[in-house]
Design a protein around this motif. Structure first.
Motif, PDB file in Angstrom:
ATOM      1  N   GLU A 126       0.773  -1.283   0.156  1.00 54.65           N
ATOM      2  CA  GLU A 126      -0.055   0.034   0.098  1.00 54.65           C
ATOM      3  C   GLU A 126       0.845   1.340   0.004  1.00 54.65           C
ATOM      4  N   GLY A 127       0.658   2.168  -1.112  1.00 52.43           N
ATOM      5  CA  GLY A 127       1.270   3.567  -1.001  1.00 52.43           C
ATOM      6  C   GLY A 127       2.527   3.413  -1.619  1.00 52.43           C
ATOM      7  N   ALA A 128       3.230   2.238  -1.833  1.00 46.85           N
ATOM      8  CA  ALA A 128       4.623   2.386  -2.340  1.00 46.85           C
ATOM      9  C   ALA A 128       4.625   2.722  -3.589  1.00 46.85           C
ATOM     10  N   LEU A 129       3.678   2.643  -4.526  1.00 45.86           N
ATOM     11  CA  LEU A 129       3.720   3.368  -6.033  1.00 45.86           C
ATOM     12  C   LEU A 129       3.795   4.771  -5.852  1.00 45.86           C
ATOM     13  N   ALA A 130       3.384   5.330  -4.853  1.00 46.89           N
ATOM     14  CA  ALA A 130       3.211   6.893  -4.925  1.00 46.89           C
ATOM     15  C   ALA A 130       4.553   7.513  -3.908  1.00 46.89           C
ATOM     16  N   GLY A 131       5.437   6.341  -3.431  1.00 46.75           N
ATOM     17  CA  GLY A 131       6.499   6.653  -2.604  1.00 46.75           C
ATOM     18  C   GLY A 131       6.197   6.720  -1.179  1.00 46.75           C
ATOM     19  N   VAL A 132       5.161   6.573  -0.605  1.00 46.48           N
ATOM     20  CA  VAL A 132       4.543   6.574   0.636  1.00 46.48           C
ATOM     21  C   VAL A 132       4.138   5.287   1.196  1.00 46.48           C
ATOM     22  N   ILE A 180      -2.296   0.471 -11.241  1.00 44.96           N
ATOM     23  CA  ILE A 180      -1.326   0.921 -12.275  1.00 44.96           C
ATOM     24  C   ILE A 180      -2.244   0.943 -13.759  1.00 44.96           C
ATOM     25  N   ALA A 181      -2.088   2.114 -14.450  1.00 46.05           N
ATOM     26  CA  ALA A 181      -2.768   2.252 -15.630  1.00 46.05           C
ATOM     27  C   ALA A 181      -2.010   1.413 -16.645  1.00 46.05           C
ATOM     28  N   TYR A 182      -2.933   0.787 -17.593  1.00 46.36           N
ATOM     29  CA  TYR A 182      -2.407  -0.021 -18.712  1.00 46.36           C
ATOM     30  C   TYR A 182      -2.689   0.574 -19.858  1.00 46.36           C
ATOM     31  N   PRO A 218      -7.005   5.941  -7.101  1.00 50.51           N
ATOM     32  CA  PRO A 218      -5.911   6.498  -7.459  1.00 50.51           C
ATOM     33  C   PRO A 218      -4.979   5.407  -8.216  1.00 50.51           C
ATOM     34  N   PHE A 219      -4.480   5.784  -9.249  1.00 51.53           N
ATOM     35  CA  PHE A 219      -3.454   4.768 -10.104  1.00 51.53           C
ATOM     36  C   PHE A 219      -2.230   5.629 -10.601  1.00 51.53           C
ATOM     37  N   VAL A 220      -1.158   5.160 -11.073  1.00 49.86           N
ATOM     38  CA  VAL A 220      -0.057   5.561 -11.722  1.00 49.86           C
ATOM     39  C   VAL A 220       0.076   4.969 -13.143  1.00 49.86           C
ATOM     40  N   TYR A 221       0.842   5.665 -13.752  1.00 44.48           N
ATOM     41  CA  TYR A 221       0.889   5.203 -15.172  1.00 44.48           C
ATOM     42  C   TYR A 221       2.377   4.875 -15.752  1.00 44.48           C
ATOM     43  N   PHE A 222       2.661   3.858 -16.051  1.00 45.99           N
ATOM     44  CA  PHE A 222       3.868   3.398 -16.676  1.00 45.99           C
ATOM     45  C   PHE A 222       3.868   3.421 -18.363  1.00 45.99           C
ATOM     46  N   GLY A 223       4.971   3.841 -18.973  1.00 49.23           N
ATOM     47  CA  GLY A 223       4.981   4.097 -20.403  1.00 49.23           C
ATOM     48  C   GLY A 223       4.593   2.945 -21.142  1.00 49.23           C
ATOM     49  N   VAL A 224       3.809   2.754 -22.249  1.00 51.33           N
ATOM     50  CA  VAL A 224       3.857   1.519 -22.702  1.00 51.33           C
ATOM     51  C   VAL A 224       3.565   1.692 -24.424  1.00 51.33           C
ATOM     52  N   TYR A 225       3.976   2.878 -24.832  1.00 53.34           N
ATOM     53  CA  TYR A 225       3.844   3.390 -26.405  1.00 53.34           C
ATOM     54  C   TYR A 225       5.071   3.490 -26.960  1.00 53.34           C
ATOM     55  N   ARG A 226       5.010   3.271 -28.096  1.00 51.83           N
ATOM     56  CA  ARG A 226       6.438   3.605 -28.908  1.00 51.83           C
ATOM     57  C   ARG A 226       6.095   4.533 -30.009  1.00 51.83           C
ATOM     58  N   SER A 227       7.056   4.893 -30.639  1.00 50.49           N
ATOM     59  CA  SER A 227       6.812   5.772 -31.886  1.00 50.49           C
ATOM     60  C   SER A 227       6.819   4.834 -32.999  1.00 50.49           C
TER      61      SER A 227
END
Ligand code: HEC
Length: 200
Positions: free
Chosen positions: A73-79, A93-95, A190-199
């Motif tokens: 709990e909280g670790a993804l936001a650093g707390v 985590i947003a996908y 709440p959620f965080v987002y990791f990049g999954v796109y490419r050019s």
């Protein structure tokens, strides 16, 4: 230039004029997830003395592989809330793309303490090994990319068994994480987002 700060006035005015425009990042804030987490100690009495070294190795591997960075709990936001270490995350985590007009799909890293109802208590050793090394769900479904099983795919049998023994030796924590959210639905947590796109 005598008054360089005056240059900012037109920029501020322009910002006010476009106030109504859709800003995909308006609801997001930057997170500083810089915490380094200890893995919780296994509970004495939940493993046989003969397994002590294996459980200790599992604890070491879980720290090394950063499982708590998502599953606490909280670790993804650093707390992180260390009283809920490895008991799942209410921050998801947003996908899928959160910058479009639709809401992204979100998964919540589940409780991986051995609670029967809300954790991995009823998972077999083989099911857990498959989840960790191959990202396969308990009922055989292939997982989405948010669980970084690719980084764990080459764990030896001994190492994955050590992780499983350790997880099963933890004090079970009764805690249900929020249900996954389908793309297009508004997430209530709440959620965080990791990049999954490419050019292209
Ligand atoms: C980057 C975040 C992240 C990290 C790091 C991570 N996991 Fe996960 N894990 C997830 C997410 C998200 C899911 C759920 C995926 C889904 O349901 O599609 C999951 C699912 C699981 C599951 C299946 C449990 C269930 O109820 O579905 C197990 C077991 C598991 N992780 C163990 C681990 C272990 C052990 C480690 C470290 C070696 C680890 N995870 C590291 C995010 C992570």
């Amino acid at each position: 230039m005598r008054y360089p700060h005056l240059l900012f006035i037109p920029i501020l005015l322009a910002a006010c004029a476009t106030e109504q425009a859709y800003d995909p990042l308006a609801d997001y804030e930057e997170v500083q997830a810089v915490t380094i987490l200890d893995a919780p100690a296994a509970a004495p009495g939940r493993y046989a003395p003969i397994d002590r070294d294996r459980v200790a190795r599992g604890e070491y591997l879980v720290e090394l592989l950063g499982c708590g960075a998502c599953h606490t709990e909280g670790a993804l936001a650093g707390v992180p809330d260390m009283s809920l270490s490895l008991a799942g995350s209410g921050i998801g985590i947003a996908y899928s793309n959160p910058l479009g007009t639709e809401f992204p799909g979100v998964v919540y890293p589940p409780n991986i303490t051995p609670d029967d109802e809300t954790g991995i208590g009823l998972w077999s050793d083989q099911q857990l090994a498959n989840a960790i090394r191959a990202g396969i769900g308990r009922h055989g479904s292939r997982r989405i990319a948010t669980m970084p099983w690719q980084g764990y795919a080459k764990l030896s049998d001994d190492d994955v068994e050590a992780i499983v023994s350790y997880l099963k030796s933890l004090e079970p924590v009764l805690r249900q994480v929020p249900a996954d959210v389908e793309p297009g639905q508004r997430a209530s947590e709440p959620f965080v987002y990791f990049g999954v796109y490419r050019s292209r």
